[in-house]
Design an enzyme around this catalytic site. Sequence first.
Site, PDB file in Angstrom:
ATOM      1  CB  ALA A 118       8.311  -5.098  89.442  1.00 23.33           C
ATOM      2  CD  GLU A 136      -5.271   3.553  87.255  1.00 21.66           C
ATOM      3  OE1 GLU A 136      -4.186   3.587  88.778  1.00 21.66           O
ATOM      4  OE2 GLU A 136      -6.392   4.504  87.645  1.00 21.66           O
ATOM      5  CG  ASN A 177       6.531   0.652  80.801  1.00 22.92           C
ATOM      6  OD1 ASN A 177       7.314   0.267  79.553  1.00 22.92           O
ATOM      7  ND2 ASN A 177       6.978   0.460  82.392  1.00 22.92           N
ATOM      8  CE1 TYR A 199       0.579  -5.110  81.216  1.00 22.81           C
ATOM      9  CE2 TYR A 199       0.406  -2.652  81.701  1.00 22.81           C
ATOM     10  CZ  TYR A 199       1.025  -3.705  81.500  1.00 22.81           C
ATOM     11  OH  TYR A 199       1.302  -3.667  83.664  1.00 22.81           O
TER      12      TYR A 199
END
Length: 185
Positions: A109, A142, A147, A154
């Site tokens: 985050a 995950e 998003n 990623y």
Amino acid sequence: MMTGWRGRRPAATPGATTPAGPASPAAGAAGRLRPMVPGDLADVMALEQQLFSDDPWSAEMFAEEVTQPPGSRLYLTAEADVGATRVTAGYAGMMFVPGGVQADVLTIAVAPAYWGRGIGSALLSALIQAARNRGCTEVFLEVREDNQRARGLYLRRGFEEIGVRRGYYQPSGTDAIVMRKDLLR
């Protein structure tokens, strides 16, 4: 194999800073990374509520996770300087499968004020390096299907989309994309 606490955290920020290791300072705009300690939990929980209001981790979950043995968990805090004050700009966590070769990103985050400054990338780099240092050969995570920013980070970092968990995120019912990075490549 997917394990851990719902493993459901998307990275909020793409970037290119790569720290030397999980406890080393990250150079430039990404600030400084350091191991998370129980004293960080008030700031972490405030950010957790801000970013994941639909399904935040509880304070109890974080407190339990942060006190797990270092051989099974790694939690990092990203700090940024605001004038003479250091603030929590983000955090991340990883679980290492005991005696195994897998690691799972459990959470990443970044505070919205720090999006686009490389903090998410620096946190992810530190987690991947920690997995390598522990002899892991693959990392799983995950991410919410909606998003795109996190999924892009990623994919740029070598993760591949390998599956879908339908209705994984509750209460919204949003699907989770399961991703894997081969650390031997």
